[in-house]
Design a protein around this motif. Sequence first.
Motif, short mmCIF file in Angstrom:
data_model
loop_
_atom_site.label_atom_id
_atom_site.label_comp_id
_atom_site.label_asym_id
_atom_site.label_seq_id
_atom_site.Cartn_x
_atom_site.Cartn_y
_atom_site.Cartn_z
N ASN A 13 65.12 41.81 48.20
CA ASN A 13 63.68 42.13 47.96
C ASN A 13 62.82 40.80 47.36
N GLN A 223 60.24 42.20 44.60
CA GLN A 223 59.73 43.43 44.64
C GLN A 223 60.41 44.54 43.99
N LEU A 225 61.09 48.36 43.89
CA LEU A 225 60.86 49.23 44.87
C LEU A 225 61.12 50.62 44.28
#
Length: 225
Positions: A13, A223, A225
């Motif tokens: 990510n 990121q 999530l």
Amino acid sequence: MDGRRRAATPLPNLVAAVDASTPGPGSIAATVPAWAVIFAWGAGGSGRDAVSSGGGGGGGAGFKRVRVDVGQTLSWSVGAGGADPSPNGTNGGDTTVTLPDGKIMVAGGGRTTSTSSGGAGGTCAGPWDIGRDGGAGGNGSTGTAGASTPNGGVGGAGAASAGGGGAAAGFADVLYGPVGGNGAAAKNTVDTSTAPGGGGGAGDSSTNVHSGRNGRVLVYLVQIL
């Protein structure tokens, strides 16, 4: 060119990565909620240019993981390596990282020396999760190598009447953290230190390599999530 390049890592990510090694300021803003994974190194100090000269110390290194929300910014300033001495050197510059809440973290630059004793390694200050000291420069009287650092760089080799440069601290044991820069070897016309990452310069009484290496800032935005 601002010294920034994309940093390769298998972190999942990953939305942004910056690897900065040119002295001076930089920043990165979050475009999504993310974890910022930060590594930083102070610059290496330069060795002394005289008979029985000590080597410069390696830069300290810091690691931090912090949450950043959309629009928040991380900023930094990369320290410059200690300049070529005449005969005494200069300290490596501190590398600083400023968090979104304004708190400042410092990865200290390695110290130079005006004697046969090696310069001290840089130290860290501020709210790092982990802060590690750089390696000291080698002693010029005994021609010792600069100190290596656990999970960091390798100290530069010493030689007769010249100490090697100290290694920068590192994070080979933390996530995908890299090792710090190696120290420069004494009495060597080829720069054996690794840049960037804060390796110290060698002590020597010649035109060989004395200067320290620049600091470094490595940032991954992962990121949430």
